[in-house]
Write a protein that holds these residues in place. Structure first.
Motif, PDB file in Angstrom:
ATOM      1  N   SER A   1       1.680   3.071   3.076  1.00 52.90           N
ATOM      2  CA  SER A   1       1.718   1.606   3.142  1.00 52.90           C
ATOM      3  C   SER A   1       0.390   1.005   2.668  1.00 52.90           C
ATOM      4  N   VAL A   2      -0.692   1.766   2.796  1.00 53.74           N
ATOM      5  CA  VAL A   2      -1.975   1.258   2.285  1.00 53.74           C
ATOM      6  C   VAL A   2      -1.914   1.156   0.771  1.00 53.74           C
ATOM      7  N   ILE A   3      -1.437   2.258   0.164  1.00 50.30           N
ATOM      8  CA  ILE A   3      -1.324   2.271  -1.299  1.00 50.30           C
ATOM      9  C   ILE A   3      -0.360   1.180  -1.739  1.00 50.30           C
ATOM     10  N   LEU A   4       0.698   1.029  -0.983  1.00 50.76           N
ATOM     11  CA  LEU A   4       1.699   0.021  -1.327  1.00 50.76           C
ATOM     12  C   LEU A   4       1.049  -1.339  -1.509  1.00 50.76           C
ATOM     13  N   ASN A   5       0.199  -1.710  -0.561  1.00 52.86           N
ATOM     14  CA  ASN A   5      -0.416  -3.023  -0.659  1.00 52.86           C
ATOM     15  C   ASN A   5      -1.312  -3.135  -1.876  1.00 52.86           C
ATOM     16  N   LYS A   6      -2.009  -2.048  -2.183  1.00 56.21           N
ATOM     17  CA  LYS A   6      -2.863  -2.075  -3.373  1.00 56.21           C
ATOM     18  C   LYS A   6      -2.017  -2.261  -4.629  1.00 56.21           C
ATOM     19  N   LEU A   7      -0.886  -1.562  -4.636  1.00 51.54           N
ATOM     20  CA  LEU A   7      -0.012  -1.678  -5.807  1.00 51.54           C
ATOM     21  C   LEU A   7       0.502  -3.100  -5.947  1.00 51.54           C
ATOM     22  N   LEU A   8       0.886  -3.685  -4.827  1.00 53.87           N
ATOM     23  CA  LEU A   8       1.433  -5.040  -4.897  1.00 53.87           C
ATOM     24  C   LEU A   8       0.389  -6.029  -5.388  1.00 53.87           C
ATOM     25  N   VAL A   9      -0.866  -5.794  -5.029  1.00 56.97           N
ATOM     26  CA  VAL A   9      -1.924  -6.688  -5.509  1.00 56.97           C
ATOM     27  C   VAL A   9      -2.132  -6.491  -7.008  1.00 56.97           C
ATOM     28  N   ALA A  10      -2.208  -5.223  -7.412  1.00 58.94           N
ATOM     29  CA  ALA A  10      -2.476  -4.937  -8.822  1.00 58.94           C
ATOM     30  C   ALA A  10      -1.333  -5.414  -9.712  1.00 58.94           C
ATOM     31  N   LEU A  11      -0.144  -5.438  -9.148  1.00 60.20           N
ATOM     32  CA  LEU A  11       1.055  -5.786  -9.914  1.00 60.20           C
ATOM     33  C   LEU A  11       0.902  -7.108 -10.649  1.00 60.20           C
ATOM     34  N   ASN A  12       0.260  -8.065  -9.997  1.00 57.86           N
ATOM     35  CA  ASN A  12       0.179  -9.394 -10.599  1.00 57.86           C
ATOM     36  C   ASN A  12      -0.936  -9.509 -11.616  1.00 57.86           C
ATOM     37  N   GLU A  13      -1.775  -8.489 -11.704  1.00 52.62           N
ATOM     38  CA  GLU A  13      -2.956  -8.673 -12.535  1.00 52.62           C
ATOM     39  C   GLU A  13      -3.007  -7.781 -13.757  1.00 52.62           C
ATOM     40  N   CYS A  14      -2.214  -6.733 -13.779  1.00 51.25           N
ATOM     41  CA  CYS A  14      -2.407  -5.799 -14.880  1.00 51.25           C
ATOM     42  C   CYS A  14      -1.470  -6.110 -16.046  1.00 51.25           C
TER      43      CYS A  14
ATOM     44  N   ILE B   1       3.810   0.442 -12.192  1.00 55.76           N
ATOM     45  CA  ILE B   1       3.729   0.139 -10.762  1.00 55.76           C
ATOM     46  C   ILE B   1       5.125  -0.117 -10.196  1.00 55.76           C
ATOM     47  N   LEU B   2       5.937  -0.844 -10.934  1.00 57.74           N
ATOM     48  CA  LEU B   2       7.289  -1.132 -10.442  1.00 57.74           C
ATOM     49  C   LEU B   2       8.075   0.162 -10.268  1.00 57.74           C
ATOM     50  N   ASN B   3       7.911   1.082 -11.208  1.00 57.81           N
ATOM     51  CA  ASN B   3       8.615   2.353 -11.071  1.00 57.81           C
ATOM     52  C   ASN B   3       8.147   3.110  -9.845  1.00 57.81           C
ATOM     53  N   ALA B   4       6.840   3.004  -9.578  1.00 58.66           N
ATOM     54  CA  ALA B   4       6.325   3.657  -8.370  1.00 58.66           C
ATOM     55  C   ALA B   4       6.907   2.984  -7.130  1.00 58.66           C
TER      56      ALA B   4
ATOM     57  N   CYS C   1      10.490  -7.016  -1.922  1.00 58.26           N
ATOM     58  CA  CYS C   1      11.360  -7.835  -2.768  1.00 58.26           C
ATOM     59  C   CYS C   1      10.694  -9.162  -3.087  1.00 58.26           C
ATOM     60  N   GLU C   2      10.144  -9.785  -2.067  1.00 57.56           N
ATOM     61  CA  GLU C   2       9.545 -11.097  -2.291  1.00 57.56           C
ATOM     62  C   GLU C   2       8.374 -11.027  -3.251  1.00 57.56           C
ATOM     63  N   ARG C   3       7.604  -9.954  -3.164  1.00 60.44           N
ATOM     64  CA  ARG C   3       6.454  -9.839  -4.049  1.00 60.44           C
ATOM     65  C   ARG C   3       6.884  -9.484  -5.478  1.00 60.44           C
ATOM     66  N   VAL C   4       8.003  -8.828  -5.613  1.00 66.13           N
ATOM     67  CA  VAL C   4       8.432  -8.379  -6.936  1.00 66.13           C
ATOM     68  C   VAL C   4       9.198  -9.473  -7.684  1.00 66.13           C
ATOM     69  N   VAL C   5       9.889 -10.328  -6.926  1.00 67.61           N
ATOM     70  CA  VAL C   5      10.735 -11.347  -7.564  1.00 67.61           C
ATOM     71  C   VAL C   5      10.018 -12.164  -8.641  1.00 67.61           C
ATOM     72  N   PRO C   6       8.746 -12.576  -8.447  1.00 65.96           N
ATOM     73  CA  PRO C   6       8.092 -13.342  -9.521  1.00 65.96           C
ATOM     74  C   PRO C   6       8.039 -12.615 -10.861  1.00 65.96           C
TER      75      PRO C   6
END
Lengths: 723, 430
Positions: free
Chosen positions: A203-216, A224-227, A243-248
């Protein structure tokens, strides 16, 4: 260039070699370019390896790149020479210019020469901790390549741990590449069968991925989405959060990001129980899917295949958007066919008129394949929407009125299906159909018309005349037509015994004596025996009530659909087949499959098990039907009666698979394979798989039971069958 | 989980350039080229070949697929093995084509062959040998791969290219914003927006649109110094639906008040794409088609005659580059027509279609094309629809206007410009 120099010409390579050793750097650079140009057009310039190598040490970055390019190309064939370059490589990884550092580490990773690898570890260690993000992100990918060649080196040097730390890197690009590298290693490890804790997403990595998702970058987002798609959530809240973080991401301009995001949401939505949220996600999913259709045809096609799959699970997704799928005249065939399929899927009472006028339009187009598919779609619409059936029949009659041969033939085939769904409703059409008898030359169309004549023999005054035409040419017809003729004549005899005795004699005689198909012969023998021993039983078998057909809601089985939805956007979802059936890289190995069976937690094996259970259950259901019928009132199994209904089907499947690589589109093939691939169809229809065996099988239930194991096999064959 | 590489083929199916393949077998790319060429030669129409081809392998356990797309006179091919996303391959191809266009302007097999060294460098920078796309942002690429410029060529001819070469940025990727390079300076700070809209419609016999969609795109060309933070508001943003954005756009801001807040990349980029939905409430929201086509067609054996009238429904603007095309069916052998107003017509043997071109259609103007065609087929089977293409300059269907452009983070006042351009692709059934 210097053509004057060589009257006894020693070849271009000789001259290039001289230029490569020239004292003028410009001349050397030009020579390198020429070497690369020759390499591009597949000329062999491997002999210049030492000369090119000499030019590796240079301040000119462009020249360096070109030399590296050459090295990558020929390293495989000249591994012992590559070792000469190692020093320069290692030196370059210390260069003040980050571009040079990155270039050196990238090239070393690509060389794939055993000897280089041993020198790779130290510089790689350094580059992974470089100040410059460009170097770091290049180095991250290099680890994955190293793992591919020598996994033990990666483990020994602790590169995996370093990568796992790098997920927290401040630069999103580095994070993205790290994720890509870790995913690669994970895949490679899984394929090799070693335990794959290389990329455990916590879950720690998950949060990092969700943050990076919007910037890379877009590519990083896909990685990241595949991960994220692989991540197993701990509770519903987390699923919602993802889901909410990915929808954008649905609004990203890159189609591949959009589909990857759709995949993640589809996967994690399974754990979201709130009806409201699910609806909300689906509502947001529709617009980007529609937008994908404004892309070039190849992207459209991939999108359409995926949309088709999504609609099977969530039919409400695009319910108001049918018009977007209307075909244009200049769409490529593969796009049109998919659009057609989706249009039928979206058809409802409110839009059926628009759909029909559209389909009618398509049926007058130039492209024969497409015309046939459109006519089939009309039939599918009729079967799907009861209230529109009459309108569909009228459209078909109009089409038959055009008297274009292939239109008429296809319309006849489709009419047969409509008769099966709505028995005794559209008998008024029969004269029109029979009037076109002479124009039919395709076996499927003939067989369909014969079936109709046989089915309504008591209502058609000259049925015996019509059928005798086919009996006359019996031996020249194809097997499906023979089978249908046989059945139709028997039906005629049972309904109107007076005038048709001779006809039945003749056809049974010909079929048993002059026919070389065992199927036809066997069936003729069965009829003969039935008619001679107990005409009452024959009536019960041949004229028994048949279940109406339905249009399956899905083209693949439920468990497979679930699995494919988890792989939206991938090749599996494009081909509508599980990945194991067509991709390599060791994923199909027997031990892999066995291992999967041992891990009940593994989703795929669970799906496969579910599939087997469903298939087995379906079969036992069929057999129960038989047992009941047989034991109950002396009636012979209804399965055999079903034979007559479906006799044309196997042939139809054959014919259709000839015209289309995608048999899923075809109505008739759906009937043929529906019950095999779609466990969700009602029990009546699911009695049909035995038909194929019923041809040859004598009518005793025991033998039918004996024949059933192969049937049980059928679903798997069907699903796992290669292209 | 990545593509295996990229191969660029010329029109004859011969490879021009390919990226380095990681796969051990050197035959791997050749296998794909061969599979594609085979499929193309056996298909009735080359455009009907499935865009994702299944390629059986020599050793049975690793079959793969081949994603291909046509670009001008070339084909871009991405072999993929493993269960990956074909769109990933197509998206990469598209990105790479965009990069090539940016570098060379018009691209063709010839340009690529002439600039193979730059193309190679671009390939190297954009696609890792493991198949992961690397740097595809054009701003960043320009730092590491120099575009071929006239200056470079002149200098290299003069033999002093050593002086001109080291202009690559010594600190690449130093910028905190991945899509914008740091330290950009312009004397004149300007930003331009082009609103390009395409009407995509199918019109039935009675001239009523069956489907019509307007797809729009905002292209910008940004020449602003420093790190400008822009806030762009449109006058009628509510009529834009299904939007997708350049990654620089802050999505939350758009969701909140339909304004675009972003730090733009330098140079040309696509800011957003959208679908125009006029009145969002009714389900029949459709844009009026700005022209009408009337056709009287009489078909006979071995041919037919027709009388076409095209009328502009625009009252103030003129349409440009209007073309009307009709496929005359298998066996069509020729046509003869009379066109009014000096418009030109032609019959193309290759595509078997009749083409009527009108360079300029004046407001409310009416144009005719009368003629007949011949065919070797007894009953000619024509396509059931005309394909009509048109352009309207300085016009947009959505009437999208920039309300305001606010700039923060920098002190200068930028010059902003905006243009509209519309095009239409109609299918007109008769």
């Amino acid at each position: 260039m210097s053509g004057f120099r060589a009257p006894p010409r020693k070849g271009e390579n000789f001259e290039l070699s001289a230029d490569l050793n020239s004292e003028y750097r410009e001349k050397r650079k030009d020579a390198i370019k020429k070497v690369i140009a020759n390499m591009t057009v597949q000329k062999d310039v491997s002999g210049l390896f030492p000369d090119v190598l000499k030019n590796m040490q240079t301040d000119d970055l462009e020249q360096k790149k070109l030399v590296y390019l050459y090295l990558m190309n020929y390293a495989k064939t000249q591994p012992e020479l590559v070792i000469l370059a190692v020093n320069t490589f290692v030196k370059d990884t210390d260069d003040p210019n980050p571009l040079v550092r990155a270039l050196a580490i990238r090239t070393m990773g690509c060389l794939r020469a055993e000897k280089i690898i041993d020198y790779l570890c130290d510089p790689l260690q350094k580059c992974l901790r470089d100040d410059n993000p460009y170097v770091r992100k290049t180095a991250a990918l290099c680890v994955a390549k190293l793992y591919d060649l020598k996994p033990e080196l990666v483990l020994e040097n602790g590169f995996l741990e370093t990568l796992q730390e790098m997920i927290a890197d401040s630069n999103p690009m580095v994070v993205a590449n790290t994720v890509a590298a870790l995913s690669d290693i994970h895949t490679a490890a899984t394929a090799a069968g070693t335990s794959s804790d290389a990329f455990q997403i916590t879950s720690v990595i998950l949060n990092k991925l969700l943050v990076a998702l919007n910037e890379c970058s877009e590519w990083g987002r896909v990685a990241i989405l595949n991960a994220l798609a692989r991540y197993e959530t701990v509770d519903e809240k987390e699923s919602e959060h993802i889901c909410e973080r990915v929808v954008p991401q649905f609004q990203h301009a890159n189609a591949s990001v959009v589909l990857a995001a759709v995949k993640v949401v589809m996967i994690h939505m399974r754990h979201v129980h709130s009806e409201n949220l699910t609806k909300q996600f689906l509502r947001k999913m529709a617009p980007p899917l529609v937008t994908l259709l404004s892309n070039p045809p190849e992207v459209q096609w991939v999108a359409l295949r995926n949309i088709n799959l999504l609609l099977q699970k969530r039919p409400e997704l695009l319910s108001n958007e049918m018009r977007v799928f209307f075909c244009k005249y200049n769409d490529p065939l593969f796009v049109k066919v998919e659009k057609l399929d989706i249009m039928v899927r979206l058809a409802g009472e409110n839009n059926v008129d628009a759909l029909l006028s559209e389909l009618k339009e398509y049926a007058s187009e130039v492209d024969v394949d497409f015309v046939r598919k459109s006519i089939k779609a009309i039939g599918q619409t009729a079967i799907k929407i009861d209230v529109a059936a009459e309108r569909c029949v009228n459209v078909l009659l109009e089409l038959i009125g055009t008297r274009v041969s292939y239109v008429v033939q296809e319309a006849v085939v489709v009419m047969k299906d409509i008769f099966r769904k709505y028995p005794a409703t559209y008998e008024g059409v029969i004269p029109t159909l029979c009037a076109n008898l002479d124009e039919l030359d395709e076996p499927e169309a003939k067989a369909s018309l014969i079936w109709i004549i046989g089915e309504y023999a008591n209502k058609i005054d000259n049925a015996d005349e019509l059928l005798s035409i086919f009996v006359d040419t019996f031996t020249e017809e194809s097997y499906p037509v023979q089978l249908q003729t046989l059945t139709a004549v028997v039906k005629l005899f049972l309904q109107k015994p007076d005038g048709s005795q001779g006809l039945v004699q003749r056809v049974l005689n010909t079929a048993t004596k002059d026919c070389d198909s065992p199927d036809v012969r066997d069936r003729a023998y069965i009829y003969w025996r039935l008619l001679s021993t107990d005409p009452g039983a024959a009536k019960a078998v041949v004229l028994s009530h048949r279940p109406p057909i339905t249009l399956p809601r899905t083209t693949v089985s439920q468990p497979l659909l679930e699995e494919l939805l988890g792989e939206i956007s991938s090749l599996a979802s494009v081909y509508h087949k599980p990945a194991e059936t067509f991709v390599g890289r060791g994923r199909v190995g027997i031990d892999t499959v066995q291992r999967k069976d041992l891990e009940p937690a593994d989703e795929r094996s669970a799906a496969q098990k579910a599939l087997q259970t469903v298939a087995a259950g379906q079969q036992s259901e069929n057999l129960l039907d038989f047992a009941d019928d047989g034991a109950g009132d002396g009636q012979q199994p209804s399965g055999l009666a079903a034979t007559t209904v479906l006799a044309s089907t196997p042939a139809a499947v054959n014919i259709l698979s000839g015209t289309s690589s995608n048999p899923l589109d075809d109505l008739v093939s759906i009937f043929g394979s529906a019950s095999m691939t779609v466990p969700s169809t009602q029990p009546p229809t699911s009695a049909t798989p035995l038909v194929g065996f019923g041809f040859a099988a004598p009518a005793t239930p025991s033998v039918l039971q004996a024949a059933s194991p192969p049937v049980q096999q059928a679903p798997q064959d069907d699903l796992l069958g290669l292209f | 989980m990545a593509i295996d590489g990229l191969i660029i083929l010329d029109f004859a199916g011969r490879p021009i350039i390919q990226s380095g393949f990681r796969s051990a077998a050197p035959a791997y790319p050749l296998l794909h080229i061969d599979a594609l060429n085979n499929a193309l030669s056996t298909a009735a129409r080359p455009d009907d070949v499935d865009p994702v081809l299944y390629v059986p392998s020599l050793n049975i356990d690793s079959p793969s697929a081949c994603c291909h797309a046509r670009v001008g006179d070339m084909r871009f091919v991405c072999p993929v093995s493993g269960d990956i996303d074909p769109l990933y391959a197509f998206a990469f191809q598209q990105t790479f084509v965009d990069i090539l266009r940016e570098y060379f302007g018009h691209i063709s097999a010839e340009t690529l062959k002439d600039n193979f060294d730059v193309v190679y460098q671009l390939l190297e920078e954009t696609l890792d040998s493991g198949g992961h796309p690397l740097t595809t942002s054009q701003n960043a690429l320009r730092d590491i791969v120099l575009p071929p410029s006239l200056l470079n060529k002149v200098l290299s001819v003069a033999g002093v290219s050593g002086l001109a070469a080291p202009s690559t940025n010594p600190q690449p990727f130093a910028s905190p914003i991945p899509w914008r390079k740091a330290g950009v300076r312009y004397n004149n700070n300007e930003i331009y927006f082009d609103v390009v809209e395409t009407l995509d419609a199918i019109v039935n016999k009675n001239g009523m649109p069956v489907v019509s969609n307007v797809w729009g795109r905002v292209e910008s060309n940004c020449k602003l110094s420093g790190t400008p933070d822009l806030l762009l508001t449109f006058n009628n943003s509510h009529s834009l639906t299904d939007c997708s954005f350049h990654p620089c756009v802050r999505l939350q801001r758009w969701a909140r008040d339909k304004t675009l807040s972003f730090v733009p990349p330098d140079g040309r980029f696509n800011l957003m794409e959208y679908r125009f939905a006029p009145t969002s409430a009714s389900s029949m929201h459709q844009v009026a088609v700005p022209l009408a086509l009337r056709c009287v067609m009489t078909l006979e054996e071995h041919g037919g005659s027709f009388d076409l009238t095209l009328t502009s429904r625009l009252t103030t603007r003129s349409m440009e580059n209007v073309t009307v095309e009709l496929y005359l069916g298998e066996g069509a052998s020729g046509a003869s027509c009379v066109a009014s107003h000096n418009a030109s017509w032609s019959f193309e043997m290759k595509t078997l279609s009749l083409r009527w071109e009108l360079k300029d259609v004046s407001p409310s103007g009416s144009y005719t094309l009368r003629g007949s065609f011949t065919s070797t087929a007894v009953i000619p089977r024509l396509s059931r629809a005309f394909r009509v293409h048109f352009e309207i300059m300085k016009h947009s269907f959505s009437a999208l206007k920039i309300d305001q452009l606010k700039l923060t983070g920098e002190l200068y006042k930028p010059y902003k410009g905006m243009r509209g351009k519309s095009a239409g692709n109609l299918e007109w059934r008769w």
